[in-house]
Write a protein that holds these residues in place. Structure first.
Motif, PDB file in Angstrom:
ATOM      1  N   GLU A   1     -29.433  21.274 -68.822  1.00 57.03           N
ATOM      2  CA  GLU A   1     -30.913  21.662 -68.961  1.00 57.03           C
ATOM      3  C   GLU A   1     -31.519  22.277 -68.150  1.00 57.03           C
ATOM      4  N   PRO A   2     -31.997  20.607 -67.081  1.00 65.36           N
ATOM      5  CA  PRO A   2     -32.306  20.993 -66.011  1.00 65.36           C
ATOM      6  C   PRO A   2     -31.920  21.882 -65.144  1.00 65.36           C
ATOM      7  N   LEU A   3     -30.448  21.546 -65.283  1.00 62.92           N
ATOM      8  CA  LEU A   3     -29.518  21.546 -63.904  1.00 62.92           C
ATOM      9  C   LEU A   3     -29.505  22.942 -63.916  1.00 62.92           C
TER      10      LEU A   3
ATOM     11  N   LEU B   1     -30.696  25.148 -53.679  1.00 65.39           N
ATOM     12  CA  LEU B   1     -30.852  24.557 -54.639  1.00 65.39           C
ATOM     13  C   LEU B   1     -29.751  23.121 -53.445  1.00 65.39           C
ATOM     14  N   VAL B   2     -30.200  21.896 -53.050  1.00 70.17           N
ATOM     15  CA  VAL B   2     -29.747  20.915 -53.228  1.00 70.17           C
ATOM     16  C   VAL B   2     -29.576  19.728 -53.789  1.00 70.17           C
ATOM     17  N   HIS B   3     -28.373  19.682 -54.155  1.00 69.51           N
ATOM     18  CA  HIS B   3     -28.098  18.489 -55.368  1.00 69.51           C
ATOM     19  C   HIS B   3     -27.407  17.373 -54.336  1.00 69.51           C
ATOM     20  N   THR B   4     -28.355  16.600 -54.020  1.00 72.65           N
ATOM     21  CA  THR B   4     -27.009  15.647 -53.760  1.00 72.65           C
ATOM     22  C   THR B   4     -28.652  14.793 -52.210  1.00 72.65           C
ATOM     23  N   TRP B   5     -27.779  13.302 -51.708  1.00 74.31           N
ATOM     24  CA  TRP B   5     -29.151  13.074 -50.776  1.00 74.31           C
ATOM     25  C   TRP B   5     -28.489  13.788 -49.428  1.00 74.31           C
TER      26      TRP B   5
ATOM     27  N   ASP C   1     -35.002  23.558 -52.466  1.00 73.55           N
ATOM     28  CA  ASP C   1     -35.028  22.264 -53.725  1.00 73.55           C
ATOM     29  C   ASP C   1     -34.562  21.431 -52.968  1.00 73.55           C
ATOM     30  N   TYR C   2     -34.778  20.127 -53.533  1.00 71.37           N
ATOM     31  CA  TYR C   2     -34.262  19.172 -52.905  1.00 71.37           C
ATOM     32  C   TYR C   2     -33.827  17.773 -54.986  1.00 71.37           C
ATOM     33  N   HIS C   3     -32.735  17.406 -54.758  1.00 71.73           N
ATOM     34  CA  HIS C   3     -33.414  16.592 -55.500  1.00 71.73           C
ATOM     35  C   HIS C   3     -31.575  15.738 -55.404  1.00 71.73           C
ATOM     36  N   ASP C   4     -32.455  14.424 -55.394  1.00 68.44           N
ATOM     37  CA  ASP C   4     -31.806  13.440 -54.800  1.00 68.44           C
ATOM     38  C   ASP C   4     -30.869  12.794 -55.518  1.00 68.44           C
TER      39      ASP C   4
ATOM     40  N   ARG D   1     -31.943  28.517 -61.559  1.00 69.40           N
ATOM     41  CA  ARG D   1     -32.295  29.670 -61.815  1.00 69.40           C
ATOM     42  C   ARG D   1     -32.753  30.134 -60.397  1.00 69.40           C
ATOM     43  N   ASP D   2     -32.393  31.781 -59.989  1.00 68.35           N
ATOM     44  CA  ASP D   2     -32.847  32.289 -59.193  1.00 68.35           C
ATOM     45  C   ASP D   2     -32.681  31.922 -57.326  1.00 68.35           C
ATOM     46  N   LYS D   3     -31.799  30.456 -57.315  1.00 67.96           N
ATOM     47  CA  LYS D   3     -31.249  30.256 -56.394  1.00 67.96           C
ATOM     48  C   LYS D   3     -30.134  31.108 -55.631  1.00 67.96           C
ATOM     49  N   ALA D   4     -29.878  31.588 -54.344  1.00 71.88           N
ATOM     50  CA  ALA D   4     -28.857  31.834 -54.112  1.00 71.88           C
ATOM     51  C   ALA D   4     -27.789  31.047 -53.169  1.00 71.88           C
ATOM     52  N   GLY D   5     -27.628  29.926 -53.165  1.00 73.32           N
ATOM     53  CA  GLY D   5     -26.428  29.030 -53.316  1.00 73.32           C
ATOM     54  C   GLY D   5     -27.520  27.356 -53.542  1.00 73.32           C
ATOM     55  N   VAL D   6     -25.871  26.789 -53.970  1.00 76.98           N
ATOM     56  CA  VAL D   6     -26.112  25.846 -53.950  1.00 76.98           C
ATOM     57  C   VAL D   6     -25.492  24.846 -53.136  1.00 76.98           C
ATOM     58  N   LEU D   7     -26.328  23.890 -52.365  1.00 74.86           N
ATOM     59  CA  LEU D   7     -25.526  22.245 -51.792  1.00 74.86           C
ATOM     60  C   LEU D   7     -25.037  20.960 -52.829  1.00 74.86           C
ATOM     61  N   LEU D   8     -24.017  21.050 -53.253  1.00 76.40           N
ATOM     62  CA  LEU D   8     -23.950  20.487 -54.687  1.00 76.40           C
ATOM     63  C   LEU D   8     -22.654  18.785 -54.482  1.00 76.40           C
ATOM     64  N   LEU D   9     -23.164  18.479 -55.186  1.00 78.19           N
ATOM     65  CA  LEU D   9     -22.625  16.678 -55.740  1.00 78.19           C
ATOM     66  C   LEU D   9     -22.875  16.288 -57.294  1.00 78.19           C
ATOM     67  N   GLY D  10     -21.408  16.455 -57.784  1.00 76.13           N
ATOM     68  CA  GLY D  10     -21.594  15.801 -58.591  1.00 76.13           C
ATOM     69  C   GLY D  10     -21.246  16.267 -60.077  1.00 76.13           C
ATOM     70  N   PRO D  11     -22.162  17.312 -60.802  1.00 76.14           N
ATOM     71  CA  PRO D  11     -22.415  17.657 -61.846  1.00 76.14           C
ATOM     72  C   PRO D  11     -21.779  18.808 -62.125  1.00 76.14           C
ATOM     73  N   TYR D  12     -21.026  19.040 -63.690  1.00 75.76           N
ATOM     74  CA  TYR D  12     -20.074  20.133 -63.883  1.00 75.76           C
ATOM     75  C   TYR D  12     -20.710  21.604 -63.943  1.00 75.76           C
ATOM     76  N   VAL D  13     -20.939  22.133 -63.096  1.00 80.95           N
ATOM     77  CA  VAL D  13     -21.172  23.693 -63.294  1.00 80.95           C
ATOM     78  C   VAL D  13     -20.352  24.644 -64.257  1.00 80.95           C
TER      79      VAL D  13
END
Length: 330
Positions: A40-42, A7-11, A27-30, A47-59
């Motif tokens: 909940e959407p986060l 998941l790429v949660h950034t530009w 899977d991109y979310h700009d 789900r089913d992601k091996a890695g996440v490139l993250l900017l912003g939300p609390y995990v």
């Protein structure tokens, strides 16, 4: 062979997107175009992601628990990791990484810019001219505070804080600092800085710059009691994390005249900002842009991506936060 999903949660810039697409099922979310994902959407996108490139939300722990056995790495695009439950990540065998080093100089530059802006009333002057009010020689207009000869107090003298100290000294400022752990005497002497207890620093410094990480111990480090200890001609500059300052207490302290002004790049409930701050002429507000030079932001994203790639495809992890996870096999 099935490719790993991320998941790429950034530009991301086009060249990095192509690099990630070449290696992963991405899977991109700009966040700049579409905003931060809600919890909940986060969780569903994790789900089913091996890695996440993250900017912003609390995990938090709920996400790490739900992704146990699948998620390997969360590569945060920031130095601070207060948006990640690192303990829960570690318990679930998930590597967390961050982006230290690449943003030290621009954040130090911005810290000094905020000192100058609030002390010398630059934003007020800009608004004055734009309003068409500059019509005669303004000898008594916008008298402001001195910079040279004043004392700058730094709370959190780490890599960035040391650079701020050097910049302040070039303006002729005296620098004192407060850390939980004092620097060795020889290092403090080389930096020409003096340690103070927090109450003493607040009482002495004309300008107080916050550069500490957000931890349970530093949350609301500056509240009503601390503001009352500051000089009534003093300025608070927050370049750390918003919740280091109790924002309502700051608003009330400014309204009471307990301090002369504030400069804020971060906010307790950002991106929400207390509307009372908008109306205060003696407050400088910027939208969390301390590291926002083009070169630095691209370097941050690239470093985070290299952390992600190394964790998932093999190689040395540039900047792990919980390296004990590396001792386990994925």
């Amino acid at each position: 062979m099935n490719r790993l999903s991320v998941l790429v949660h950034t530009w991301v810039p086009d060249e990095l997107r192509a690099r990630l697409d070449d290696r992963f099922d991405a899977d991109y979310h700009d966040v700049f175009a579409d905003g931060l994902l809600e919890p909940e959407p986060l969780k569903e996108r994790f789900r089913d992601k091996a890695g996440v490139l993250l900017l912003g939300p609390y995990v938090g722990a709920e996400i790490f628990d739900a992704c146990a056995g699948t998620l390997r790495v969360v590569a945060n695009i920031a130095v601070g990791v207060d948006n990640i439950d690192v303990d829960a990540a570690t318990q679930n065998g998930v590597l967390v990484t961050n982006t230290p080093g690449v943003l030290d100089a621009p954040v130090a530059d911005m810290s000094m810019a905020m000192v100058l802006a609030v002390g010398r009333r630059l934003a007020e002057g800009d608004r004055y001219v734009r309003a068409g009010r500059f019509r005669t020689y303004p000898f008594q207009l916008l008298w402001s505070a001195d910079i040279g000869g004043e004392t700058l107090g730094i709370i959190g003298l780490g890599r960035i804080g040391k650079r701020v100290a050097a910049r302040a000294q070039s303006f002729g400022m005296k620098v004192c600092y407060h850390n939980r752990n004092r620097l060795p005497d020889d290092e403090a002497a080389a930096l020409d800085v003096e340690w103070r207890s927090l109450p003493d620093l607040l009482a002495e410094a004309r300008y107080v710059v916050l550069l500490c990480p957000l931890t349970p111990e530093t949350r609301h480090l500056i509240g009503a009691p601390e503001l009352s200890r500051m000089r009534d001609d003093g300025f608070l500059i927050n370049m750390a994390r918003g919740p280091v300052v109790h924002e309502q207490a700051l608003v009330e302290g400014l309204q009471k005249g307990e301090i002369a002004g504030a400069a804020l790049d971060v906010y307790e409930f950002e991106p929400k900002v207390d509307s009372a701050l908008w109306e205060m002429e003696n407050v400088v507000l910027t939208p969390h842009i301390a590291s926002a030079t083009r070169t630095t932001r691209l370097a941050m994203i690239d470093l985070a991506a290299r952390n992600l790639e190394a964790a998932l495809t093999g190689g040395d992890i540039p900047t792990p936060v919980n390296p004990e996870v590396l001792k386990r096999s994925f």
